[in-house]
Design a protein around this motif. Structure first.
Motif, PDB file in Angstrom:
ATOM      1  N   LEU A   1      79.420  46.030  67.134  1.00 26.55           N
ATOM      2  CA  LEU A   1      78.827  46.627  65.919  1.00 26.55           C
ATOM      3  C   LEU A   1      77.451  45.483  65.862  1.00 26.55           C
ATOM      4  N   LEU A   2      76.309  46.241  66.318  1.00 30.69           N
ATOM      5  CA  LEU A   2      75.258  46.225  66.269  1.00 30.69           C
ATOM      6  C   LEU A   2      74.250  46.877  65.245  1.00 30.69           C
ATOM      7  N   ALA A   3      73.369  45.847  64.190  1.00 28.63           N
ATOM      8  CA  ALA A   3      72.486  46.319  63.489  1.00 28.63           C
ATOM      9  C   ALA A   3      71.400  45.732  64.426  1.00 28.63           C
TER      10      ALA A   3
ATOM     11  N   SER B   1      57.935  40.692  67.168  1.00 28.60           N
ATOM     12  CA  SER B   1      59.526  40.683  66.844  1.00 28.60           C
ATOM     13  C   SER B   1      60.164  41.276  66.136  1.00 28.60           C
ATOM     14  N   ARG B   2      61.859  41.241  67.076  1.00 31.76           N
ATOM     15  CA  ARG B   2      63.100  41.781  67.424  1.00 31.76           C
ATOM     16  C   ARG B   2      63.982  41.501  66.530  1.00 31.76           C
ATOM     17  N   ILE B   3      64.618  41.548  66.041  1.00 30.17           N
ATOM     18  CA  ILE B   3      66.062  40.796  65.268  1.00 30.17           C
ATOM     19  C   ILE B   3      67.011  42.638  65.173  1.00 30.17           C
ATOM     20  N   SER B   4      68.224  41.623  65.470  1.00 29.80           N
ATOM     21  CA  SER B   4      69.649  42.099  65.495  1.00 29.80           C
ATOM     22  C   SER B   4      70.641  41.651  65.245  1.00 29.80           C
ATOM     23  N   VAL B   5      71.568  42.485  64.321  1.00 28.48           N
ATOM     24  CA  VAL B   5      72.289  41.035  64.151  1.00 28.48           C
ATOM     25  C   VAL B   5      73.720  42.258  64.700  1.00 28.48           C
ATOM     26  N   PRO B   6      74.651  41.218  65.951  1.00 30.94           N
ATOM     27  CA  PRO B   6      75.306  42.123  66.510  1.00 30.94           C
ATOM     28  C   PRO B   6      77.145  41.248  65.817  1.00 30.94           C
ATOM     29  N   PHE B   7      77.871  42.331  65.665  1.00 30.59           N
ATOM     30  CA  PHE B   7      79.144  41.212  65.315  1.00 30.59           C
ATOM     31  C   PHE B   7      80.027  42.022  65.822  1.00 30.59           C
ATOM     32  N   PHE B   8      81.108  40.573  66.438  1.00 28.39           N
ATOM     33  CA  PHE B   8      81.931  41.328  67.188  1.00 28.39           C
ATOM     34  C   PHE B   8      83.477  41.072  66.416  1.00 28.39           C
ATOM     35  N   PHE B   9      84.341  42.797  67.017  1.00 27.67           N
ATOM     36  CA  PHE B   9      84.938  42.744  66.017  1.00 27.67           C
ATOM     37  C   PHE B   9      86.463  42.443  67.079  1.00 27.67           C
TER      38      PHE B   9
ATOM     39  N   ILE C   1      72.466  36.467  64.763  1.00 34.21           N
ATOM     40  CA  ILE C   1      71.837  37.365  64.639  1.00 34.21           C
ATOM     41  C   ILE C   1      70.641  36.294  65.448  1.00 34.21           C
ATOM     42  N   PHE C   2      70.451  37.368  65.654  1.00 39.94           N
ATOM     43  CA  PHE C   2      69.302  37.109  66.854  1.00 39.94           C
ATOM     44  C   PHE C   2      67.222  37.639  66.640  1.00 39.94           C
ATOM     45  N   HIS C   3      66.582  36.790  67.243  1.00 39.61           N
ATOM     46  CA  HIS C   3      65.802  36.692  66.593  1.00 39.61           C
ATOM     47  C   HIS C   3      64.559  37.458  68.562  1.00 39.61           C
ATOM     48  N   TYR C   4      64.144  37.820  69.336  1.00 39.03           N
ATOM     49  CA  TYR C   4      63.870  38.905  70.212  1.00 39.03           C
ATOM     50  C   TYR C   4      62.410  37.857  70.106  1.00 39.03           C
ATOM     51  N   PRO C   5      61.526  37.431  70.617  1.00 32.42           N
ATOM     52  CA  PRO C   5      59.938  37.545  70.600  1.00 32.42           C
ATOM     53  C   PRO C   5      59.628  38.581  70.913  1.00 32.42           C
TER      54      PRO C   5
ATOM     55  N   GLY D   1      64.411  48.670  72.653  1.00 35.66           N
ATOM     56  CA  GLY D   1      64.746  47.697  73.869  1.00 35.66           C
ATOM     57  C   GLY D   1      66.358  47.465  73.772  1.00 35.66           C
ATOM     58  N   LEU D   2      67.178  48.163  73.864  1.00 33.82           N
ATOM     59  CA  LEU D   2      68.458  47.852  74.114  1.00 33.82           C
ATOM     60  C   LEU D   2      68.597  49.501  75.295  1.00 33.82           C
ATOM     61  N   GLU D   3      68.861  48.718  76.349  1.00 34.82           N
ATOM     62  CA  GLU D   3      69.340  49.859  77.700  1.00 34.82           C
ATOM     63  C   GLU D   3      70.570  49.778  77.587  1.00 34.82           C
TER      64      GLU D   3
ATOM     65  N   PRO E   1      78.094  47.822  80.797  1.00 31.16           N
ATOM     66  CA  PRO E   1      76.997  47.348  80.451  1.00 31.16           C
ATOM     67  C   PRO E   1      75.866  47.360  80.185  1.00 31.16           C
ATOM     68  N   HIS E   2      74.949  46.856  79.433  1.00 29.79           N
ATOM     69  CA  HIS E   2      74.059  46.379  78.528  1.00 29.79           C
ATOM     70  C   HIS E   2      73.167  45.502  78.025  1.00 29.79           C
ATOM     71  N   ARG E   3      71.687  45.372  78.237  1.00 34.60           N
ATOM     72  CA  ARG E   3      70.741  44.807  78.151  1.00 34.60           C
ATOM     73  C   ARG E   3      69.508  44.632  77.402  1.00 34.60           C
ATOM     74  N   VAL E   4      69.045  43.591  76.853  1.00 33.51           N
ATOM     75  CA  VAL E   4      67.485  43.939  76.101  1.00 33.51           C
ATOM     76  C   VAL E   4      66.348  43.456  76.453  1.00 33.51           C
ATOM     77  N   ARG E   5      65.375  44.286  76.746  1.00 32.32           N
ATOM     78  CA  ARG E   5      63.921  44.281  76.763  1.00 32.32           C
ATOM     79  C   ARG E   5      63.350  44.751  75.704  1.00 32.32           C
TER      80      ARG E   5
ATOM     81  N   GLU F   1      72.062  41.698  81.145  1.00 35.87           N
ATOM     82  CA  GLU F   1      73.093  42.463  81.758  1.00 35.87           C
ATOM     83  C   GLU F   1      73.913  41.864  81.424  1.00 35.87           C
ATOM     84  N   HIS F   2      75.515  42.492  80.933  1.00 36.31           N
ATOM     85  CA  HIS F   2      75.784  41.784  80.423  1.00 36.31           C
ATOM     86  C   HIS F   2      77.383  42.998  79.889  1.00 36.31           C
ATOM     87  N   THR F   3      78.721  42.224  79.315  1.00 45.26           N
ATOM     88  CA  THR F   3      79.528  43.242  79.157  1.00 45.26           C
ATOM     89  C   THR F   3      79.814  42.446  77.455  1.00 45.26           C
ATOM     90  N   ASP F   4      80.572  43.198  76.502  1.00 47.48           N
ATOM     91  CA  ASP F   4      81.096  42.322  75.740  1.00 47.48           C
ATOM     92  C   ASP F   4      82.330  42.111  75.993  1.00 47.48           C
ATOM     93  N   TYR F   5      82.754  40.602  75.122  1.00 50.81           N
ATOM     94  CA  TYR F   5      84.080  40.173  75.877  1.00 50.81           C
ATOM     95  C   TYR F   5      85.288  40.875  75.280  1.00 50.81           C
TER      96      TYR F   5
HETATM   97  C1  OGA Z   1      75.290  40.925  72.917  1.00 49.64           C
HETATM   98  C2  OGA Z   1      74.203  42.441  73.035  1.00 49.64           C
HETATM   99  C3  OGA Z   1      72.038  43.653  71.963  1.00 49.64           C
HETATM  100  C4  OGA Z   1      71.232  43.111  71.141  1.00 49.64           C
HETATM  101  O1  OGA Z   1      74.705  40.135  71.471  1.00 49.64           O
HETATM  102  O2  OGA Z   1      75.906  40.989  73.118  1.00 49.64           O
HETATM  103  O3  OGA Z   1      74.507  42.851  73.777  1.00 49.64           O
HETATM  104  O4  OGA Z   1      70.214  44.151  70.671  1.00 49.64           O
HETATM  105  N1  OGA Z   1      73.287  42.379  71.622  1.00 49.64           N
HETATM  106  O5  OGA Z   1      71.045  41.830  70.897  1.00 49.64           O
END
Ligand code: OGA
Ligand code: NI
Length: 330
Positions: free
Chosen positions: A207-209, A265-273, A180-184, A215-217, A255-259, A198-202
């Motif tokens: 599944l990202l909420a 404040s942005r909240i995102s919730v990535p779930f990795f399966f 669970i991320f908080h992006y100021p 801001g996701l690119e 590859p993806h990245r966020v700005r 920038e990164h790829t997932d592993y």
């Molecule tokens: C990640 C990711 C994007 C986001 O956690 O791997 O790309 O919007 N997150 O938080």
């Protein structure tokens, strides 16, 4: 950035209906080959559960730093759980402008993998406040694990495999990680600062909420970046390195990245399966000719050089983005 020649939106509620399975599989096949990113709707996740989770997370991130630090990742040991402050994670070698909670399947001390001190396995560190966050996280993990299996069924069909192929071989006991991320908000002229570099997932599937900040690119073929804007009641779905590896690059870990320049404040919730910890990652598209240049990868490494157990791949990646923890814990 290129104009969004929008990412596909796939309705999962049609899956399982014989008449529609092949249409869904075709959409998934196309999305995975092209962008490696798509949205899912009709996913069956209770909207209230997610709203409550995000609401409780906002309350947590608004707490004083000292209180958040009571569950610092440095206290999570080998289970690799807890809170990390802004700047503690280095994606692409730079400190991300985000703070977050690192969570996973809740395992007790008596679990054989915990007794064997297997990294990334163990109990979560839940905050004292808000108290309800614990139940919300555990409920969300369960619901999303079911959804992960379901999306993998669609992916299996899209590869002409039988529906349960992944569950039988690779995801019998999936590695599930939740963050669970908080992006100021970033200042308007943020220069080299990124919310997430920038990164790829592993693994297999993310599944990202995301809330409505944007801001996701996503880097599409040819190297252009395009926005993956919020769509109500959807999850952004993207493929990880293991699916790229297993399909010989047919399905892309993009590859993806966020700005976060929304000013809020942005909240995102990535779930990795991801594959089971001990699963051997093997090619599933025989004879696929791999075209992959490590120089074009965010960390200079191609997943196509990897063979072995998924857990080893994951550890090698995590050690790079959390260098201090990696040294202490592994
Ligand atoms: C990640 C990711 C994007 C986001 O956690 O791997 O790309 O919007 N997150 O938080
Ligand atoms: Ni990612």
């Amino acid at each position: 950035m290129v104009e969004p020649q929008a990412l596909p939106v796939i309705d999962l509620s049609l899956l399982g209906d014989e008449g529609h399975d092949s249409a869904v599989a075709r959409q998934v096949a196309e999305a995975c080959r092209r962008a490696g990113f798509f949205y899912v709707v009709g996913h069956g996740i209770d909207r209230r559960l997610l709203e409550d989770l995000v609401g409780a997370a906002r309350e947590f991130f608004a707490l004083p730093e000292e209180e958040k630090a009571e569950i610092s990742m440095s206290l999570g040991g080998r289970a690799w759980r807890g809170f990390f402050p802004v700047g503690a994670e280095l994606t692409s070698g730079h400190p991300d402008q985000k703070e977050g909670l690192y969570l996973g399947a809740e395992l007790s001390k008596s679990d054989p993998r915990v007794r064997a001190a297997t990294p990334l396995h163990g109990a979560n560190l839940f905050p004292r406040r808000p108290e309800r966050l614990r139940e919300l996280i555990l409920g969300y993990l369960d619901a999303m694990t079911q959804l992960g299996h379901r999306v993998m069924e669609a992916i299996a069909l899209s590869l002409d495999l039988d529906r349960q192929w992944f569950r039988r071989t690779l995801t019998t006991d999936p590695t599930v990680l939740l963050r669970i991320f908080h992006y100021p908000p970033l200042p308007p002229a943020s220069g080299e600062l990124w919310s997430v570099g920038e990164h790829t997932d592993y693994g297999l599937l993310t599944l990202l909420a995301q809330d409505d900040s944007g801001g996701l690119e996503v880097r599409v073929a040819g190297g252009d970046w395009m926005a993956a804007p919020p769509i109500a009641d959807s999850f952004v779905c993207n493929l990880g390195d293991m699916l790229d590896r297993m399909t010989g690059g047919l399905y892309r870990s993009t590859p993806h990245r966020v700005r976060n320049t929304s000013g809020r404040s942005r909240i995102s919730v990535p779930f990795f399966f991801d594959p089971s910890w001990d699963a051997e990652v093997v090619p599933i598209v025989p004879g696929a000719a791999v075209r992959d240049d490590p120089q074009t990868r965010w960390d200079g490494r191609s997943p196509h050089g990897f063979s072995g157990r998924y857990g080893d791949y994951l550890l090698s990646k995590i050690g790079r983005v959390f260098p201090d923890l990696g040294e202490d814990v592994l």
